[in-house]
Scaffold this active site. Structure first.
Site, mmCIF file in Angstrom:
data_model
loop_
_atom_site.group_PDB
_atom_site.id
_atom_site.type_symbol
_atom_site.label_atom_id
_atom_site.label_comp_id
_atom_site.label_asym_id
_atom_site.label_seq_id
_atom_site.Cartn_x
_atom_site.Cartn_y
_atom_site.Cartn_z
ATOM 1 N N GLU A 201 63.913 -10.869 -46.313
ATOM 2 C CA GLU A 201 65.191 -10.742 -47.018
ATOM 3 C C GLU A 201 65.706 -12.123 -47.459
ATOM 4 O OE1 GLU A 201 68.177 -8.249 -45.225
ATOM 5 O OE2 GLU A 201 66.659 -7.128 -44.128
ATOM 6 N N SER A 261 45.821 -3.460 -39.918
ATOM 7 C CA SER A 261 44.908 -2.833 -38.969
ATOM 8 C C SER A 261 44.238 -1.681 -39.696
ATOM 9 C CB SER A 261 45.647 -2.300 -37.728
ATOM 10 O OG SER A 261 46.315 -3.321 -37.032
ATOM 11 N N ASP A 333 60.987 -1.064 -42.115
ATOM 12 C CA ASP A 333 62.126 -1.959 -42.319
ATOM 13 C C ASP A 333 63.189 -1.599 -41.282
ATOM 14 O OD1 ASP A 333 64.301 -3.417 -43.138
ATOM 15 O OD2 ASP A 333 63.959 -3.090 -45.267
ATOM 16 N N ASP A 336 67.803 -5.766 -40.649
ATOM 17 C CA ASP A 336 68.659 -6.026 -41.809
ATOM 18 C C ASP A 336 69.568 -7.214 -41.553
ATOM 19 O OD1 ASP A 336 67.618 -3.947 -43.236
ATOM 20 O OD2 ASP A 336 69.393 -2.666 -43.140
#
Length: 807
Positions: A201, A261, A333, A336
């Site tokens: 971010e 992976s 995600d 934040d």
């Protein structure tokens, strides 16, 4: 001045190397290697524990209960890897500077401590202990007791690394007792990096500032969902923040995102045996010692085999007598950044939708070996910790208007994830397995499943944030509440499949869910090439044997080359050398083989092309963090942003053909400087060596070649046999990231399951068991973890019996 600093560092390095040499000689004479045979009496276990080391020194721990088996695991982890465990927990605690002097090691170690202490990762791990069930807490206590049984011996030799630490501290260093939180913090550290997009971010914010909203969208491939980040809303709030300082100051080993992976599972309809096969090879940073430690835990109702993590109380990846499982990272995600607005009337408070609130405040002291303690004052908001407070700079004054706060599931103080991972190893069927995964909060993993009854499945468990607005791609306004996390996705709505009609499940970090999946998971799916290639190979054969799975793990085809090479080769060559190379590349089979020149030319060409297209757009400093070639991005730029092909440093206006041709010339010049002008003698393996670097000694010239392990490697960034180059530094093609464990689980005969790690069980570089797997790893020769106690006693390297004290 720089020369003086360089000489000082050189002298320090030579002095340190000399000390290490003397200490190493001492240990060679005295013998610091742990005994694998004998009997010991220690407090902790309920009954006797038998640890049989097989011919590869893999411990088979036989005990009367799971708690005693885990006690034995703690003991053998400490025997073989304690210095690694000590460094890991101190990294997560933010206490490396206490034992490694920054004056000798470098300031980066203090920056890492500041970040870890600021994040409060160990505080969250300590709080999470009380969130566990009594049964899980008992297992963690048993593991800690096993570690402490080994380190509690006053005459214990801790190995070369910690002996050096003791010398540096003038004899004051002594290992502290292992605590349950020390095990939990390892899992949290992995979560912080595997789900780690908070620094992405910051990076996107810097790109936004330099090239604008439209330019940023070029980097952010569409998420395939109906919600876009509202880029313009955050722009104004970020103006007052020194994003460069925040981004660079939080760049360290503990915060760099790691991913990649492979895993797949086949139902019996696709196997020779008629029973499932499950394959898994997690990709992480390479190093010495390796991340994983093979082990087997055996007792009433359990027989668990596979890869454990030194410091952790169980088998992380493997199978028991009924089920098996494997992991790939989802790239969720779950982190934040929120721009918090400071109360203009009171700087000790910040604004919320409900009015002004006081910052939470805590003080941290970082003790520094050979230096003065460092005091930190860290603020918290309703979203999380203020990351501005991690950093210090003499000329930095934090603007009075805004700060950045981090919300992340990895920092949850009621995290039961470790309990979920432990319970997976004890599950007997799909329902048990799902019940175990309900406990997992972070990191989100795509967990494939198979069992001896013939079932296969996948679930991706974690706390997935549901945001009121936005998708967390960029820092969001924190004072409005509009972008807050409203809740988490219910467990029953998380991605899941059980016995799909196809009978094949494949994941290699690429998109997990279809575009119409109702919840937002991530924008950061990996490129689809490995996933596509594995799926292709699995469907080409009607029924697969075990060795077929190994052949797929060993595959070195780079599928991305099929997309971009035709585009590059359309550009007419500008000289005879380029013409010869283009002819060579047009006939290349796209296999990244160490003994061929084409993979080297391909990697160098892409690297130079990406630099030419991006460095003058975003700046050389930011480009350094995006130097790894991204084929979909390169194709988007060549197709949609031809203006980026112009080199701003020249007066001419270059076309994309000009840049493609010039990039090839620069790539060939680079290779010629290192391998000479004869293209026929160039070899990928001469530049692309798998670098298993010793965490402490790789930077010491006199020790590097002995302590670290390097060897020429096939593979590349997009091959199933993954060996990702660094794409930075003096050796940009050195492989630093790849498979750290490979396994195939055969549900027709679990004793026939295959396992491999790159180096060995021991973290003591003087041990014969520190690199005994190396030749097998390079040739894709796996081992089994099987055998009766009688067989293991007869063929193994030793048996250790741990007995509780007699009354």
């Amino acid at each position: 001045m720089r020369l003086g600093i360089g000489l000082a560092k050189l002298a320090a390095g030579i002095g340190l190397a000399f000390v290490v040499f003397l200490v190493g000689t001492y240990f060679q004479v005295r013998g610091a290697l742990p005994p694998y045979s004998g009997q010991i009496d220690v407090r902790g276990p309920k009954a006797s524990i038998e640890i049989l080391r097989d011919k590869n020194a893999v411990p088979h721990i036989i005990a009367g209960s799971i708690e005693d088996a885990v006690f034995g695991l703690g003991y053998v982890h400490a025997q073989d890897r304690f210095w690694q465990m000590e460094m890991m927990r101190r990294l997560a605690q933010g206490r490396l500077s206490e034992i490694l002097p920054p004056a000798l090691i470098g300031q980066g170690i203090v920056d890492t401590d500041r970040t870890m202490r600021g994040l409060g990762l160990y505080r969250a791990a300590s709080d999470s202990v009380s969130a566990l069930s009594p049964g899980a807490r008992t297992i963690l206590d048993a593991y800690a007791a096993g570690v402490n049984a080994w380190i509690g011996d006053d005459d214990r030799q801790y190995g070369l690394e910690l002996t050096l630490v003791r010398l540096l501290s003038a004899g004051r260093y002594k290992p502290e007792k292992w605590q349950p939180a020390d095990s939990i913090v390892w899992q949290k550290l992995m979560a912080l990096t595997l789900d780690g997009n908070w620094r992405a971010e910051l990076f996107r914010s810097l790109v936004l500032r330099r090239i604008g909203e439209d330019g940023l969208k070029t980097f952010m491939e569409p998420a395939g969902e109906s919600r876009d980040a509202t880029l313009s809303l955050v722009n104004e709030a970020l103006k007052g923040l020194d994003l460069e300082w925040l981004y660079r100051g939080t760049d360290n080993i503990a915060t760099r995102k790691r991913e990649a992976s492979n895993e797949w599972v086949l139902s019996g309809a696709h196997t020779v045996s008629g029973k499932p096969l499950l394959a898994n090879d997690p990709h992480l940073g390479l190093g010495f010692p390796g991340l994983w430690y093979l082990a087997r835990l055996v007792g009433p109702g359990f027989d668990i085999r596979g890869a454990s993590a030194p410091g952790g109380p169980g088998i992380v990846l493997g199978h028991n007598a009924s089920i098996g499982w494997g992991f790939t990272t989802t790239n969720l995600d779950s982190q934040d950044l929120f721009v918090e607005r400071i109360d203009p009337t009171d700087p000790s408070r910040y604004l919320t939708p409900d009015g002004s609130r006081p910052f939470g405040m805590r003080d941290e002291t970082i003790n520094v070996l050979w230096g003065q303690p460092i005091q930190m004052h860290v603020r918290d908001t309703r979203h999380g910790v203020v990351i501005n407070d991690f950093l210090t700079r003499a000329d930095q004054t934090v603007p009075p208007g805004h700060v950045l706060a981090l919300q992340a599931t990895a920092l949850d103080g009621a995290d039961t994830s470790i309990e979920g991972f432990i319970r997976i190893g004890l599950a007997q069927n799909w329902d048990d397995f799902l019940a175990a995964t309900r406990k997992i909060i972070t990191p989100m993993q795509n967990i494939v499943y198979a069992d001896t009854a013939g079932n296969i499945g996948l679930v991706a468990p974690a706390r997935v944030p549901i945001r009121r607005k936005g998708d967390g791609s960029l820092p969001s306004p924190g004072w409005t509440g509009d972008y807050d996390w409203a809740s988490f996705v219910p467990f029953d709505e998380l991605p899941r499949t059980f016995n799909p009609p196809s009978g094949i499940i494949v994941n290699a970090n690429a998109r997990l869910v279809p575009d119409d999946y109702r919840h937002f998971i991530s924008r950061d799916w990996a490129e689809p090439y490995r996933q596509r290639r594995a799926n292709q190979l699995l469907r080409e054969v009607e029924r697969h044997p075990v060795y077929g799975m190994i052949a797929i793990q060993a595959d070195n085809l780079s599928p991305d080359a099929a997309e971009i090479l035709p585009v590059l080769l359309k550009v007419p060559p500008r000289n005879a050398r380029a013409a010869k190379v283009q002819d060579l590349m047009s006939r290349w089979n796209r296999f990244m083989l160490a003994d061929r020149p084409e993979p080297l030319i391909y990697a160098a060409w892409l690297m130079e092309l990406q630099r030419a297209l991006l460095a003058d757009e975003v700046g050389e400093d930011l480009y350094a963090d995006m130097a790894a070639p991204n084929v979909p991005l390169l194709l988007r730029i060549l197709r949609d942003r031809p203006q980026w092909c112009d080199d701003r440093k020249t007066t001419a206006v270059e076309s994309c053909d000009d840049i493609v041709a010039a990039s090839l010339d620069r790539a060939l010049d680079r290779i010629s400087r290192s391998q000479g002008g004869n293209i026929d003698t160039w070899r990928w393996g001469l530049e692309h060596d798998a670098a298993h670097k010793h965490a402490l000694f790789d930077s010491i010239p006199l020790l590097r070649d002995f302590a670290s392990i390097r060897f020429p490697s096939d593979g590349g960034a997009q091959t199933l046999n993954r060996a990702t180059p660094a794409f930075r530094g003096p050796r940009p093609f050195e492989a630093v990231h790849g498979a750290t464990y490979r396994a195939i689980y055969d549900f027709s005969d679990l004793d026939n399951s295959r396992f491999a790690i790159p180096l060995g069980e021991s973290g003591n570089m003087f041990s014969r068991w520190s690199r005994n797997f190396l030749s097998g790893w390079r040739s894709f020769s796996y081992i089994t973890i099987a055998g009766t106690p009688a067989e293991l006693e007869r063929t193994g390297v030793g048996t250790l019996r741990i007995n509780p004290p007699t009354p």
